[in-house]
Design an enzyme around this catalytic site. Structure first.
Site, mmCIF file in Angstrom:
data_model
loop_
_atom_site.group_PDB
_atom_site.id
_atom_site.type_symbol
_atom_site.label_atom_id
_atom_site.label_comp_id
_atom_site.label_asym_id
_atom_site.label_seq_id
_atom_site.Cartn_x
_atom_site.Cartn_y
_atom_site.Cartn_z
ATOM 1 N N HIS A 31 -6.345 3.507 0.504
ATOM 2 C CA HIS A 31 -5.531 3.779 2.056
ATOM 3 C C HIS A 31 -6.404 5.192 2.356
ATOM 4 O O HIS A 31 -5.967 6.484 1.416
ATOM 5 C CB HIS A 31 -4.002 4.230 2.361
ATOM 6 C CG HIS A 31 -3.847 3.932 3.042
ATOM 7 N ND1 HIS A 31 -2.666 3.884 4.375
ATOM 8 C CD2 HIS A 31 -4.084 5.312 4.277
ATOM 9 C CE1 HIS A 31 -2.569 3.944 5.272
ATOM 10 N NE2 HIS A 31 -3.506 4.906 5.748
ATOM 11 N N CYS A 69 0.814 -1.295 -0.116
ATOM 12 C CA CYS A 69 0.044 0.151 0.195
ATOM 13 C C CYS A 69 1.032 1.194 0.353
ATOM 14 O O CYS A 69 1.842 0.866 0.903
ATOM 15 C CB CYS A 69 -0.925 -0.280 0.942
ATOM 16 S SG CYS A 69 -1.267 1.628 1.170
ATOM 17 N N CYS A 89 0.678 3.284 3.603
ATOM 18 C CA CYS A 89 1.191 2.661 4.153
ATOM 19 C C CYS A 89 3.216 2.774 4.042
ATOM 20 O O CYS A 89 3.905 3.290 4.828
ATOM 21 C CB CYS A 89 0.796 0.838 4.058
ATOM 22 S SG CYS A 89 -0.916 1.189 5.040
ATOM 23 N N HIS A 103 -4.361 1.581 8.219
ATOM 24 C CA HIS A 103 -4.713 1.089 6.698
ATOM 25 C C HIS A 103 -6.812 0.876 6.536
ATOM 26 O O HIS A 103 -7.157 -0.287 7.424
ATOM 27 C CB HIS A 103 -4.073 -0.502 6.223
ATOM 28 C CG HIS A 103 -4.282 0.080 5.064
ATOM 29 N ND1 HIS A 103 -4.112 0.287 4.234
ATOM 30 C CD2 HIS A 103 -5.757 -1.417 4.100
ATOM 31 C CE1 HIS A 103 -4.686 -0.521 3.081
ATOM 32 N NE2 HIS A 103 -6.039 -0.656 2.603
ATOM 33 N N HIS A 158 -8.125 8.584 2.402
ATOM 34 C CA HIS A 158 -7.304 10.020 2.492
ATOM 35 C C HIS A 158 -8.584 10.788 2.289
ATOM 36 O O HIS A 158 -8.748 10.781 1.756
ATOM 37 C CB HIS A 158 -5.900 9.629 2.075
ATOM 38 C CG HIS A 158 -5.861 9.309 0.460
ATOM 39 N ND1 HIS A 158 -6.687 8.999 -0.123
ATOM 40 C CD2 HIS A 158 -6.488 10.599 -0.728
ATOM 41 C CE1 HIS A 158 -6.717 8.447 -1.531
ATOM 42 N NE2 HIS A 158 -7.329 9.446 -2.193
ATOM 43 N N THR A 200 -7.821 6.651 -6.118
ATOM 44 C CA THR A 200 -6.433 5.931 -7.082
ATOM 45 C C THR A 200 -5.607 5.225 -6.008
ATOM 46 O O THR A 200 -5.130 4.283 -6.235
ATOM 47 C CB THR A 200 -6.028 6.989 -7.358
ATOM 48 O OG1 THR A 200 -4.846 8.219 -7.415
ATOM 49 C CG2 THR A 200 -6.242 7.202 -9.237
ATOM 50 N N ASN A 260 -12.123 10.769 -1.869
ATOM 51 C CA ASN A 260 -13.632 9.625 -3.272
ATOM 52 C C ASN A 260 -12.946 8.778 -2.738
ATOM 53 O O ASN A 260 -11.831 7.850 -1.815
ATOM 54 C CB ASN A 260 -11.680 10.492 -4.356
ATOM 55 C CG ASN A 260 -11.912 11.504 -4.616
ATOM 56 O OD1 ASN A 260 -12.928 12.000 -5.085
ATOM 57 N ND2 ASN A 260 -10.463 12.722 -5.406
HETATM 58 P P1 5GP Z 1 -7.496 9.223 -5.000
HETATM 59 O O1 5GP Z 1 -7.235 10.310 -6.733
HETATM 60 O O2 5GP Z 1 -7.219 8.302 -4.828
HETATM 61 O O3 5GP Z 1 -8.781 10.602 -4.605
HETATM 62 O O4 5GP Z 1 -6.427 10.423 -4.551
HETATM 63 C C1 5GP Z 1 -4.581 10.453 -4.054
HETATM 64 C C2 5GP Z 1 -4.012 11.576 -4.915
HETATM 65 O O5 5GP Z 1 -2.182 10.752 -4.013
HETATM 66 C C3 5GP Z 1 -3.881 12.120 -5.450
HETATM 67 O O6 5GP Z 1 -3.910 13.210 -5.635
HETATM 68 C C4 5GP Z 1 -2.177 12.207 -6.064
HETATM 69 O O7 5GP Z 1 -1.598 13.166 -6.580
HETATM 70 C C5 5GP Z 1 -1.328 11.659 -4.693
HETATM 71 N N1 5GP Z 1 -0.419 10.646 -5.114
HETATM 72 C C6 5GP Z 1 -0.203 9.290 -5.552
HETATM 73 N N2 5GP Z 1 0.714 8.800 -5.245
HETATM 74 C C7 5GP Z 1 1.819 10.026 -4.436
HETATM 75 C C8 5GP Z 1 2.731 9.586 -3.864
HETATM 76 O O8 5GP Z 1 3.612 9.119 -3.452
HETATM 77 N N3 5GP Z 1 2.847 10.838 -2.813
HETATM 78 C C9 5GP Z 1 2.358 11.808 -2.519
HETATM 79 N N4 5GP Z 1 2.677 12.587 -1.577
HETATM 80 N N5 5GP Z 1 1.137 12.053 -3.201
HETATM 81 C C10 5GP Z 1 0.293 11.288 -3.964
HETATM 82 ZN ZN ZN Z 2 -2.580 1.150 3.695
#
Ligand code: 5GP
Ligand code: ZN
Length: 113
Positions: free
Chosen positions: A97, A4, A7, A46, A99, A94, A86
């Site tokens: 985990h 993850c 994680c 997690h 957030h 995407t 999301n």
């Molecule tokens: P989701 O699309 O799941 O709502 O948001 C995932 C977020 O994680 C995205 O805004 C993406 O830019 C961010 N993200 C993806 N990989 C990483 C990473 O390795 N480091 C950081 N700081 N943010 C990440």
């Molecule tokens: Zn996780």
């Protein structure tokens, strides 16, 4: 959880730009910011998504929201912000985990979707 991404960020095996950390939660800058300020807040344990919140684990959700005002302040947000999570494919989650995105630092779009 093994494999993850977030994680691994909690464990420190993947670096992040930390905004706030304590024993239960971590806040760090999004790698691909969608606004002048874009911070992600995560539980260190997690939980896959909002859809996995239950009576058993909801204490950490309350704790995250208790801390969001001070995280927003630390991030420099002075004029409001949006908190987004999301959940699942239709919402384009995407990273599986849980957030919370905190976005702001400029007027945001008046529509959310
Ligand atoms: P989701 O699309 O799941 O709502 O948001 C995932 C977020 O994680 C995205 O805004 C993406 O830019 C961010 N993200 C993806 N990989 C990483 C990473 O390795 N480091 C950081 N700081 N943010 C990440
Ligand atoms: Zn996780």
């Amino acid at each position: 959880m093994k494999n993850c991404l977030f994680c691994k960020i909690v464990a420190g095996t993947i670096p992040s730009s930390k905004v706030y950390e304590d024993d239960k939660i971590l806040a760090f800058k999004d790698i691909n910011p969608q606004a002048p300020v874009h911070v992600l807040v995560i539980p260190k344990t997690h939980i896959a998504s909002v859809d996995e919140i239950s009576e058993e684990n909801s204490g950490i959700i309350a704790y995250i929201f208790e801390n969001i005002p001070q995280i927003a302040k630390i991030a420099g947000l002075k004029n409001g912000y949006r908190v987004i999570s999301n959940c699942g494919p239709d919402a384009c989650q995407t990273v599986p985990h849980l957030h919370f995105h905190i976005v702001g630092g400029a007027p945001l779009a008046d529509k959310m979707a």
